[in-house]
Design a protein around this motif. Structure first.
Motif, mmCIF file in Angstrom:
data_model
loop_
_atom_site.group_PDB
_atom_site.id
_atom_site.type_symbol
_atom_site.label_atom_id
_atom_site.label_comp_id
_atom_site.label_asym_id
_atom_site.label_seq_id
_atom_site.Cartn_x
_atom_site.Cartn_y
_atom_site.Cartn_z
ATOM 1 N N LEU A 61 0.827 -1.197 0.000
ATOM 2 C CA LEU A 61 0.000 0.000 0.000
ATOM 3 C C LEU A 61 0.868 1.257 0.000
ATOM 4 C CD1 LEU A 61 -2.921 0.981 0.005
ATOM 5 C CD2 LEU A 61 -2.879 0.883 2.515
ATOM 6 N N GLN A 62 1.961 1.245 0.753
ATOM 7 C CA GLN A 62 2.887 2.384 0.754
ATOM 8 C C GLN A 62 3.514 2.559 -0.626
ATOM 9 O OE1 GLN A 62 5.397 1.122 4.001
ATOM 10 N NE2 GLN A 62 4.324 2.419 5.485
ATOM 11 N N GLU A 63 3.897 1.450 -1.239
ATOM 12 C CA GLU A 63 4.492 1.501 -2.577
ATOM 13 C C GLU A 63 3.490 2.069 -3.586
ATOM 14 O OE1 GLU A 63 6.794 -1.645 -5.480
ATOM 15 O OE2 GLU A 63 4.970 -2.313 -4.497
ATOM 16 N N LEU A 64 2.245 1.634 -3.494
ATOM 17 C CA LEU A 64 1.210 2.116 -4.410
ATOM 18 C C LEU A 64 0.979 3.611 -4.234
ATOM 19 C CD1 LEU A 64 -0.890 1.326 -6.554
ATOM 20 C CD2 LEU A 64 -2.475 0.805 -4.683
ATOM 21 N N CYS A 65 0.972 4.068 -3.009
ATOM 22 C CA CYS A 65 0.798 5.509 -2.755
ATOM 23 C C CYS A 65 1.939 6.315 -3.372
ATOM 24 C CB CYS A 65 0.695 5.779 -1.255
ATOM 25 S SG CYS A 65 -0.862 5.255 -0.505
ATOM 26 N N ARG A 66 3.154 5.770 -3.309
ATOM 27 C CA ARG A 66 4.284 6.467 -3.931
ATOM 28 C C ARG A 66 4.164 6.447 -5.447
ATOM 29 N NH1 ARG A 66 7.134 3.822 0.313
ATOM 30 N NH2 ARG A 66 7.674 2.103 -1.076
ATOM 31 N N GLU A 67 3.829 5.299 -6.011
ATOM 32 C CA GLU A 67 3.717 5.172 -7.463
ATOM 33 C C GLU A 67 2.675 6.137 -8.040
ATOM 34 O OE1 GLU A 67 2.729 1.127 -8.193
ATOM 35 O OE2 GLU A 67 4.765 0.368 -7.803
ATOM 36 N N LEU A 68 1.555 6.256 -7.343
ATOM 37 C CA LEU A 68 0.451 7.099 -7.831
ATOM 38 C C LEU A 68 0.577 8.552 -7.388
ATOM 39 C CD1 LEU A 68 -2.538 4.658 -7.130
ATOM 40 C CD2 LEU A 68 -1.421 5.094 -9.331
ATOM 41 N N ARG A 69 1.567 8.821 -6.542
ATOM 42 C CA ARG A 69 1.744 10.160 -5.959
ATOM 43 C C ARG A 69 0.458 10.599 -5.252
ATOM 44 N NH1 ARG A 69 5.383 13.423 -10.512
ATOM 45 N NH2 ARG A 69 7.096 11.907 -10.531
ATOM 46 N N PHE A 91 3.713 6.545 5.493
ATOM 47 C CA PHE A 91 3.081 6.914 4.227
ATOM 48 C C PHE A 91 3.481 8.342 3.857
ATOM 49 C CE2 PHE A 91 0.455 3.406 5.584
ATOM 50 C CZ PHE A 91 0.084 2.790 4.400
ATOM 51 N N ASP A 92 3.821 8.541 2.583
ATOM 52 C CA ASP A 92 4.200 9.868 2.105
ATOM 53 C C ASP A 92 2.973 10.660 1.664
ATOM 54 O OD1 ASP A 92 6.888 9.228 2.506
ATOM 55 O OD2 ASP A 92 7.062 8.350 0.509
ATOM 56 N N CYS A 93 1.914 10.578 2.462
ATOM 57 C CA CYS A 93 0.667 11.279 2.136
ATOM 58 C C CYS A 93 -0.163 11.393 3.401
ATOM 59 C CB CYS A 93 -0.115 10.512 1.058
ATOM 60 S SG CYS A 93 -0.614 8.841 1.547
ATOM 61 N N ASP A 94 -1.221 12.183 3.320
ATOM 62 C CA ASP A 94 -2.181 12.242 4.413
ATOM 63 C C ASP A 94 -2.983 10.955 4.447
ATOM 64 O OD1 ASP A 94 -2.367 14.881 5.916
ATOM 65 O OD2 ASP A 94 -2.257 15.599 3.848
ATOM 66 N N VAL A 95 -3.330 10.519 5.653
ATOM 67 C CA VAL A 95 -4.170 9.332 5.830
ATOM 68 C C VAL A 95 -5.440 9.785 6.544
ATOM 69 C CG1 VAL A 95 -4.356 7.027 6.803
ATOM 70 C CG2 VAL A 95 -2.143 7.842 5.950
ATOM 71 N N LEU A 96 -6.557 9.695 5.839
ATOM 72 C CA LEU A 96 -7.814 10.206 6.378
ATOM 73 C C LEU A 96 -8.420 9.146 7.301
ATOM 74 C CD1 LEU A 96 -10.397 12.210 4.263
ATOM 75 C CD2 LEU A 96 -11.006 10.989 6.331
ATOM 76 N N LEU A 97 -7.869 9.103 8.520
ATOM 77 C CA LEU A 97 -8.300 8.147 9.534
ATOM 78 C C LEU A 97 -8.163 8.784 10.912
ATOM 79 C CD1 LEU A 97 -6.840 4.551 8.975
ATOM 80 C CD2 LEU A 97 -9.234 5.244 8.957
ATOM 81 N N PRO A 98 -9.038 8.416 11.851
ATOM 82 C CA PRO A 98 -8.817 8.803 13.243
ATOM 83 C C PRO A 98 -7.597 8.082 13.811
ATOM 84 C CG PRO A 98 -11.110 8.127 12.854
ATOM 85 C CD PRO A 98 -10.320 7.706 11.656
ATOM 86 N N PRO A 99 -7.166 8.442 15.027
ATOM 87 C CA PRO A 99 -6.018 7.775 15.648
ATOM 88 C C PRO A 99 -6.309 6.304 15.946
ATOM 89 C CG PRO A 99 -6.521 9.845 16.746
ATOM 90 C CD PRO A 99 -7.661 9.565 15.830
ATOM 91 N N VAL A 100 -5.244 5.520 16.113
ATOM 92 C CA VAL A 100 -5.392 4.084 16.304
ATOM 93 C C VAL A 100 -6.184 3.757 17.572
ATOM 94 C CG1 VAL A 100 -3.182 3.795 17.516
ATOM 95 C CG2 VAL A 100 -4.180 1.876 16.234
ATOM 96 N N GLU A 101 -6.040 4.571 18.631
ATOM 97 C CA GLU A 101 -6.771 4.293 19.866
ATOM 98 C C GLU A 101 -8.281 4.398 19.651
ATOM 99 O OE1 GLU A 101 -2.698 5.698 20.610
ATOM 100 O OE2 GLU A 101 -4.399 6.643 19.581
#
Length: 311
Positions: A61-69, A91-101
């Motif tokens: 998933l990290q690789e895909l995010c980089r490939e697609l920018r 991840f080299d992008c924003d992740v639209l998620l609440p915190p893990v807790e």
């Protein structure tokens, strides 16, 4: 133009997200089921990823995010959420998620209910099967974890409860019992920015539901909005999440489930005028009021039969 990547791309809302977001963002979808691509999503927008439990899931998933920018990753599958949230720094992008807790609490329906009660917020009476003392039949039996109403049933007696557990093929300790709430069901999109500032609350009045919502309408109900704001104020988090609740005949509102991700009705909120990605990325000061939306838009889901000719 920013690039978005939604996981769980085979879900019911992807077709609409692609159509409604397509003029504003470059939109991509990923799914572990390569055959799940909606007919209206181009093959160039469709990407294969491993199952969430696979060791290669996060690296791929990290690789895909980089490939697609990718600028914003929007995970949409429960099993993925804790793993992505824990690794969001990679991840080299924003992740639209609440915190893990927040995610771990609300993926566990018993812990979620306990958190609401600890904050003195309304919540249905909920007990573990082995510790039941107050809940009477009829009531709701549901797994502590799960989605899409799988394993959820109204049970009216000890015999029905035992039969439901046997049919579900899960151990009894996996289940909780919850008081049966009667009234109008709502599914509510909560949209906050990176700092946890609430930007929008979009209540959707459920008409027909079969695991996912099939018929619904936006409904700017003041009591529902107030109840959902109180939940957010008790634990402000960034990103989007979904609150499912019942409003009874007396106007009392009780949330029975919190999903720490976007739901399949997020597309209806988008159609009503709330861009939850823009809200998340917003750098403006706290708004004087929540985002306005059109509260008379209905959702009607129907099947599309796609025929694929194999050679």
């Amino acid at each position: 133009m920013k690039t978005l990547l939604f996981t769980g791309g085979g879900g019911a809302g992807s077709e609409a997200l692609n159509r409604l977001f397509g003029s504003t963002y470059r939109v991509h979808f990923a799914d572990a089921d390569i055959e799940a691509r909606p007919a209206t999503v181009a093959s160039t927008q469709w990407h294969s990823i491993p199952m969430a439990a696979a060791p290669s899931f996060i690296p791929r998933l990290q690789e895909l995010c980089r490939e697609l920018r990718v600028d914003v990753l929007v995970p949409g599958v429960d099993e993925e959420l804790p793993r992505v949230a824990r690794e969001r720094g990679g991840f080299d992008c924003d992740v639209l998620l609440p915190p893990v807790e927040f995610i771990e609490t609300h993926l566990d329906k018993l812990a979620s209910n306990s958190a609401l009660r600890a904050a003195d917020l309304p919540a249905p009476l909920t007990e573990q099967i082995g510790q039941r003392s107050k809940i009477k039949f009829p009531c709701i039996a549901k797994p502590r974890s799960g989605r899409g109403s799988r394993g959820v049933a109204i049970v009216r007696s000890e015999e029905e409860l035992s039969a439901h557990i046997v049919i579900s093929r899960r151990p009894a300790e996996d289940f909780i019992l919850q008081e049966l709430l009667e009234g109008q069901e709502y599914t509510v999109m909560m949209s906050a920015d990176r700092n946890g500032i609430l930007r929008a609350v979009v209540p959707v009045r459920v008409g027909v539901k079969r695991g996912i919502t099939l018929r619904a309408q936006t409904d700017n109900d003041a009591a529902v909005v107030a109840a959902c704001r109180a939940i957010h104020d008790s634990a402000p988090v960034p990103g989007c999440y979904n609150i499912q609740l019942i409003k009874d005949a007396n106007g009392a509102v009780k949330p029975f489930e919190i999903n720490p991700r976007i739901s399949t009705t997020a597309c209806l909120a988008l159609a009503a005028g709330v861009d939850f990605v823009a809200a998340y990325l917003s750098a403006e000061a706290a708004p004087a009021s929540l985002a306005q939306f059109r509260d008379d838009i209905g959702l009607k889901r129907s099947w599309h039969n796609e025929f694929v000719y194999q050679r």
